[in-house]
Each structure stands twice: as structure tokens, then as C-alpha cells.
Design a protein around this motif. Structure first.
Motif, short mmCIF file in Angstrom:
data_model
loop_
_atom_site.label_atom_id
_atom_site.label_comp_id
_atom_site.label_asym_id
_atom_site.label_seq_id
_atom_site.Cartn_x
_atom_site.Cartn_y
_atom_site.Cartn_z
N ASN A 79 0.81 -1.23 0.00
CA ASN A 79 0.00 0.00 0.00
C ASN A 79 0.84 1.28 0.00
O ASN A 79 0.28 2.38 0.12
CB ASN A 79 -0.97 0.03 1.18
CG ASN A 79 -1.96 -1.12 1.12
OD1 ASN A 79 -2.49 -1.44 0.05
ND2 ASN A 79 -2.21 -1.76 2.26
N GLU A 80 2.16 1.15 -0.14
CA GLU A 80 3.02 2.34 -0.23
C GLU A 80 2.83 3.02 -1.59
O GLU A 80 2.72 2.35 -2.61
CB GLU A 80 4.48 1.92 -0.06
CG GLU A 80 5.48 3.06 -0.28
CD GLU A 80 6.92 2.58 -0.30
OE1 GLU A 80 7.81 3.44 -0.41
OE2 GLU A 80 7.15 1.36 -0.20
N THR A 81 2.77 4.35 -1.57
CA THR A 81 2.66 5.12 -2.81
C THR A 81 3.94 5.90 -3.04
O THR A 81 4.44 6.58 -2.13
CB THR A 81 1.46 6.09 -2.75
OG1 THR A 81 0.25 5.34 -2.58
CG2 THR A 81 1.36 6.92 -4.04
N ARG A 82 4.47 5.81 -4.26
CA ARG A 82 5.71 6.49 -4.60
C ARG A 82 5.80 6.64 -6.12
O ARG A 82 4.90 6.23 -6.85
CB ARG A 82 6.92 5.72 -4.07
CG ARG A 82 7.07 4.31 -4.63
CD ARG A 82 8.28 3.62 -4.08
NE ARG A 82 9.49 4.35 -4.43
CZ ARG A 82 10.67 4.16 -3.84
NH1 ARG A 82 10.77 3.28 -2.85
NH2 ARG A 82 11.73 4.83 -4.22
N GLU A 83 6.91 7.23 -6.60
CA GLU A 83 7.10 7.43 -8.03
C GLU A 83 7.75 6.21 -8.67
O GLU A 83 8.61 5.57 -8.08
CB GLU A 83 7.97 8.66 -8.30
CG GLU A 83 7.28 9.97 -8.02
CD GLU A 83 8.16 11.16 -8.38
OE1 GLU A 83 7.61 12.18 -8.82
OE2 GLU A 83 9.39 11.06 -8.22
N PHE A 84 7.33 5.94 -9.92
CA PHE A 84 7.90 4.85 -10.69
C PHE A 84 8.21 5.34 -12.11
O PHE A 84 7.51 6.20 -12.64
CB PHE A 84 6.94 3.65 -10.76
CG PHE A 84 6.68 3.01 -9.43
CD1 PHE A 84 7.47 1.97 -8.99
CD2 PHE A 84 5.63 3.45 -8.63
CE1 PHE A 84 7.23 1.37 -7.75
CE2 PHE A 84 5.39 2.87 -7.39
CZ PHE A 84 6.19 1.83 -6.95
N PHE A 85 9.24 4.78 -12.68
CA PHE A 85 9.64 5.06 -14.07
C PHE A 85 9.08 3.97 -14.96
O PHE A 85 9.24 2.78 -14.68
CB PHE A 85 11.17 5.09 -14.15
CG PHE A 85 11.74 5.40 -15.50
CD1 PHE A 85 12.06 6.70 -15.86
CD2 PHE A 85 11.97 4.39 -16.43
CE1 PHE A 85 12.61 6.99 -17.10
CE2 PHE A 85 12.51 4.66 -17.67
CZ PHE A 85 12.82 5.98 -18.01
N ILE A 86 8.39 4.35 -16.05
CA ILE A 86 7.87 3.35 -16.99
C ILE A 86 9.02 2.91 -17.88
O ILE A 86 9.54 3.69 -18.70
CB ILE A 86 6.70 3.91 -17.81
CG1 ILE A 86 5.55 4.27 -16.88
CG2 ILE A 86 6.25 2.87 -18.85
CD1 ILE A 86 4.34 4.83 -17.58
#
Length: 357
Positions: A79-86
């Protein structure tokens, strides 16, 4: 009264139409985008991430960090929300592949470029060595120290685990190269404690046709042949031998280029004493250095004086205070610097990539 029968129009709306409508309002993701996402499920070798696409995206364990990761739980929590690179486009199942490693990679390069621009000194521990030098990590990136830029008497194999101060030699993201120098960091540290006009004791470590390299407290300074004596000298070998202990005066400190320039010429009570009576030069070294610093200060103050003295006053002053040594014309020296810049191309094959693919 005529009864009018209102007929509702027929609406033909199929499942295909509905899917097309969803596609119309669906988010479109492209490789290279950075998007927010929430950890949906942690898998043994990765994790499923909800980024708002029709199918949960996947991040494999090797894309979780620049550094080695043994399990996803070291980096992610449910349930952690963070940035991701596609990282890649959708596969045949409509699933995107994500990366955190690529974000860390981009930000690490940005940080080391900033550190290089600030001419910062960084510290890092050696984690491995190879035939060309030593390996360290800076902001998570793998950096390389060429053997010629390691200033220690230890065999480089014994440096593993030791933390070293380092300066940047090359920061090249396009070529994936991060090259550093231990020697330059030591030179700068030593130079911060030295002053122009200071007399120091050193040891001759090398003699070249253009001068002698003098070790002063672990860093190298250049005593150019033109600064050995007021008398002409054919070769420094006629005055010095390797391992000779010498007294020299610092006449220039160039921190940006890592260069320390030395002189015994400015310490001579009489021209040629370095050849005829070296012991006298060493005995009088501090006294001559004081006179040199006084002249240097007077010259600096004269340069900042708004109104120049009259010709008559200047002549009187020159008669009353004779110079301690003859004025020295600037010499364009093409000899190598005391700290030579690394020839990166020469060691290109030995420089590991900054990021391990």
C-alpha cells in the motif's frame, strides 16, 4: 384529438462500443514517463503496482534499486505510494514494466554533476580493486580511481574497506563513466595548509630534465630547473639525487590545477649558492623567505595604491631598499604539472561502467 405516440429512438450500444469508450478516456502511458503508483502486491521476485492502468504494472527485483536487493521488502511496503519510471511498453498481457532504479540513476547523475561543478571533495569506501585501480560508490553509482591517482604506499588490494577522500576527474553520463582521484583530494587538503613564501622540507622523489619533483608531506611539488639557482644549470641531476632531503620555498599554489611550484633560487643569499654552498642556503632559508614575503607584500600593496609615487621618490626608495633577489621574469613552462591530469583515454578499457547493467 389525435393521440400522438412518442417513440423512443433505438440505441444500439454493444460491448465493443463500451470498450472503445473506456479506451477513449483511459490514461496513455509511455516508456520514460514518471508516474505515481501504489504497491498492490509484493511477489517473490518483484511487485505489482497500481498506476491507474487497466492492468497492474510490474516491477522486477533488479529494477528496485541501483544497489543490490535480495528481496522486494527491502525497498517496498504494501500500500506504499511512490514514483515509478515506466521502463517498457505494455506486453501481450497489457502489462507495463516499471523501475525505481532508473529514477535513482538519473538523480544520482544529477547529484554528481552538481558535486563536480562545486569542485567538492567526497568520501567513499573502496569495495573492490582491479588491475587498473580501485572501485568505489558515489551516490549509488560505481566510480573508478585509476592506479595513478591513488596516493598511498599500500598495495591497492589492501584498500578494500578503506574510506578515501576523492575529487572528480570525469563525470560522463552518456558514456556511463565516473572517474575520481584520491591524489587530487590529498593535494588540495595539503595545499589548504600551505602558504606562498613558506619554507618546507621535502624529499626528492624524481628528477626530470625540466626539474625535480619534491615530496612535501605526501604531496608532490615541482622545483623547475629555472628555480634551482640564479646561476645557469644544465640539468637538475648535477645538483640533486633521488632521496636527497632539501629545503624549498613555495612560490605558487594552484589549487584548481593541483600544482605546487617550489624554489631554492629565491633562498640563495648570493647567486649560485645552491651550487657552491648548499648548506649556507639551507641555514639562511627562513631569513631569505622573510625578505621574499616582505617584498611580495610590498608589491601587492603597491599594486593596490591609487596614486603612484613620484619618479624621484621611487628612485630614493629603490636605493634605500635593494631587492633581496633579482626580479624573475615569468617563465612559460611546458613541463608536466606536479599533479598530472589522468589520461582517461589511456585507461578507457580499464574503467568499469558507472552503472551495472
Amino acid at each position: 384529438m389525435v393521440n400522438q405516440k412518442l417513440m423512443a429512438p433505438e440505441i444500439g450500444f454493444t460491448h465493443d462500443d463500451f470498450a472503445a469508450l473506456l479506451d477513449k478516456y483511459d490514461y496513455h502511458f509511455s516508456p520514460g514517463d514518471i508516474v505515481p503508483g501504489t504497491v498492490f502486491s509484493i511477489e517473490p521476485r518483484g511487485a505489482l503496482i497500481d498506476i491507474g492502468a487497466k492492468t497492474a504494472a510490474y516491477i522486477p527485483i533488479q529494477e528496485l534499486s541501483i544497489n543490490r536487493v535480495d528481496s522486494p521488502e527491502e525497498v517496498l511496503q504494501s500500500n506504499e505510494t511512490r514514483e515509478f519510471f515506466i521502463l517498457t511498453d505494455e506486453n501481450e498481457d497489457g502489462q507495463l514494466t516499471l523501475s525505481i532504479r532508473r529514477i535513482e540513476y538519473m538523480r544520482a547523475w544529477e547529484r554528481v554533476r552538481q558535486l563536480q561543478a562545486e569542485d567538492a571533495t567526497v568520501r567513499s569506501g573502496v569495495f573492490a580493486t582491479n588491475r587498473g585501480g580501485a572501485l568505489v560508490r558515489i551516490e549509488g553509482l560505481r566510480g573508478f580511481i585509476p592506479g595513478s591517482h591513488i596516493s598511498t604506499r599500500k598495495p591497492k588490494e589492501e584498500l578494500v574497506g578503506e574510506e578515501l577522500p576523492l575529487k572528480f576527474l570525469e563525470v560522463d553520463e552518456e558514456r556511463n563513466r565516473l572517474v575520481l582521484s584520491h591524489r587530487r583530494a590529498l593535494v588540495e587538503r595539503k595545499m589548504n595548509r600551505l602558504e606562498v613564501g613558506e619554507v618546507v622540507i621535502g624529499t626528492v622523489r624524481g628528477i626530470k630534465p625540466y626539474g625535480a619533483f619534491i615530496d612535501i608531506g605526501g604531496v608532490s611539488g615541482l622545483l623547475h630547473i629555472s628555480e634551482i639557482s640564479h646561476e645557469h644549470i644544465d640539468t637538475p641531476h648535477s645538483v640533486f639525487n633521488v632521496n636527497d632531503e632539501v629545503k624549498v620555498m613555495i612560490i605558487d599554489l594552484d589549487a584548481e590545477r593541483g600544482r605546487i611550484s617550489l624554489s631554492t633560487k629565491q633562498l640563495e643569499p648570493e647567486p649560485g649558492d645552491m651550487i657552491k654552498n648548499r648548506d649556507l642556503v639551507y641555514d639562511k632559508a627562513e631569513e631569505m623567505a622573510v625578505r621574499y614575503r616582505e617584498q611580495l607584500l610590498a608589491k601587492q600593496q603597491g599594486a593596490t595604491t591609487v596614486s603612484a609615487p613620484s619618479d624621484e621618490a621611487a628612485e630614493t626608495s629603490a636605493e634605500e631598499i635593494p631587492p633581496a633577489v633579482e626580479p624573475v621574469e615569468p617563465v612559460e613552462v611546458e613541463a608536466p604539472q606536479a599533479v598530472e591530469p589522468v589520461e582517461v583515454e589511456a585507461v578507457e578499457e580499464e574503467i568499469p561502467a558507472a552503472i551495472e547493467e
